[in-house]
Design a protein around this motif. Structure first.
Motif: not given
Ligand SMILES: Nc1ncnc2c1ncn2[C@@H]1O[C@H](COP(=O)(O)OP(=O)(O)OP(=O)(O)O)[C@@H](O)[C@H]1O
Ligand SMILES: [Mg+2]
Length: 363
Positions: A138-139, A141-144, A179, A183, A222
């Motif tokens: 997530k850090k 920059s992915y949607k997790v 959330e 996350l 995601l």
């Protein structure tokens, strides 16, 4: 040389509780043929149709540690007198990815990649690895999303400080994950009234929860769903693998021999289930002296590497033992968030980079 008695003793140790049956694998074994090269043919009575896969996993569990066993073939007898099913060819028992009557494997709508975090043995740090991997992704920059599939002992709510969280349901009767700092998280822990409530849902009911987790959740869009598995090689793993297209599994181990024996089972299970094993994470690999910075390999060094090399597996990360990891987890903050500059956090971020490299997001 492996003897028939050795095989029977090993089969005796594996019970049939998951099939709601008394006795052990030995009780449904009709014949054992073993040649001088360790090639084994087992004749197994199939108590009912549809349990072939679970029996193969149980056979693997029972026989996985026997030194000198070269291949295992299983011939199932059905209830109609003496009828055989085609034996699988070579190696450990093959688990068909699509058995007769099973629905085709699906993707979870909106989710690009699903990564499993498993281990053969409990307490090696799966949940810690799963939570920190999810946060590190997530850090980056992915949607997790993080799915706590450890229905028997959920610990994600504790690690993420979400013990009081409850899930809601949207207009379409889909479960909405909780959330936390961007996350998305789902755990059976959110559905139990409080921490002290025993998990009274047993067997079938818990498995129903897994079914719901797969297809009745609105995750939104995601990139990665990280799944924290229960320890071992049981029904949750099997259910997920039979229903979902899974992009990879990470197997967590500690350096001790005993954990390594279990990791072999976990790797064998994922291979049989057709889930690509991305590699191993060696957790609590070494201890760093807080005063002098020197690394000590308190549980031994090199055994995981040796095994990984033999299996052609990559060690994706070696995570040190750091008291701050459990201290941060206990108060609900994964170490990647709590101490981003620590050695441990850096190791988890490196793990995330490797996962992205091995399982990139399709454009
Ligand atoms: N690298 C580490 N350094 C220090 N403590 C750690 C580390 N990794 C895990 N721990 C601690 O070890 C304990 C077990 O970790 P964790 O709950 O992640 O294991 P698990 O494999 O998920 O266990 P289970 O099989 O019960 O699900 C926890 O208290 C955790 O905080
Ligand atoms: Mg756990």
């Amino acid at each position: 040389m492996v003897t028939k008695e050795e095989i029977l003793r090993a089969l005796e140790r594996e019970d049939l509780k998951e099939l709601q049956m008394e006795g052990s694998l030995r009780d449904i074994t009709r014949d054992v043929e073993i040649d001088q090269n360790g090639n084994l043919v087992l004749h197994i009575f199939l108590p009912r149709r549809g349990v072939e896969d679970i029996l193969k996993i149980k056979l693997m569990n029972a026989l996985g540690d026997i030194e000198g066993l070269n291949s295992v073939k299983v011939r199932f007898y059905t209830a109609q007198a003496g009828q055989h099913q085609q034996p699988p060819q070579g190696g450990m028992p093959q688990i068909p990815t699509l058995g007769p009557g099973l629905p085709p494997k699906r993707k979870i709508p909106g989710i690009k990649r699903v990564i499993l975090v498993g281990s053969g043995k409990g307490g090696v740090g799966k949940s810690t690895v799963a939570a920190n991997l999810a946060v590190a992704l997530k850090k980056a920059s992915y949607k997790v999303g993080l799915l706590d599939a450890d229905i028997y002992g959920p610990s994600v709510p504790t690690i993420l400080g979400l013990k009081n969280a409850v899930v809601s349901v949207n207009d379409n009767q889909k479960i909405l994950p909780v959330e936390k700092n961007g996350l998305k998280v789902l755990s059976i822990g959110f559905m139990l009234p409080n921490e002290e409530t025993p998990v009274i849902w047993r067997g079938a009911l818990l498995m129903k929860a897994i079914q719901q987790f797969m297809f009745d959740v609105d995750w939104g869009e995601l990139d990665y769903l990280v799944v924290d598995l229960p320890p071992g090689t049981g029904d949750v793993q099997l259910t997920l693998a039979q229903n979902l297209i899974l992009d990879g599994a990470i197997v967590v181990t500690t350096p001790q021999d005993v954990a390594l024996a279990d990791v072999k089972k976990a790797v064998a299970m994922f291979e049989e289930l057709g889930v690509p094993v991305l590699g191993l994470v060696e957790n609590m690999a070494y201890f760093v002296c807080p005063n002098c910075g020197e690394r000590s390999y308190i549980f031994g060094k090199g055994r995981v590497e040796e095994y990984a090399k033999r299996k052609g597996l990559e060690i994706l990360a070696q995570i040190p033992t750091e008291p701050s990891v459990s201290e941060a987890s206990d108060r609900g903050e994964p170490v990647v968030e709590a101490y981003p500059e620590s050695l441990t956090a850096k190791a988890f971020k490196e793990l995330a980079r490797k996962v992205v490299k091995k399982v990139p997001i399709p454009q």
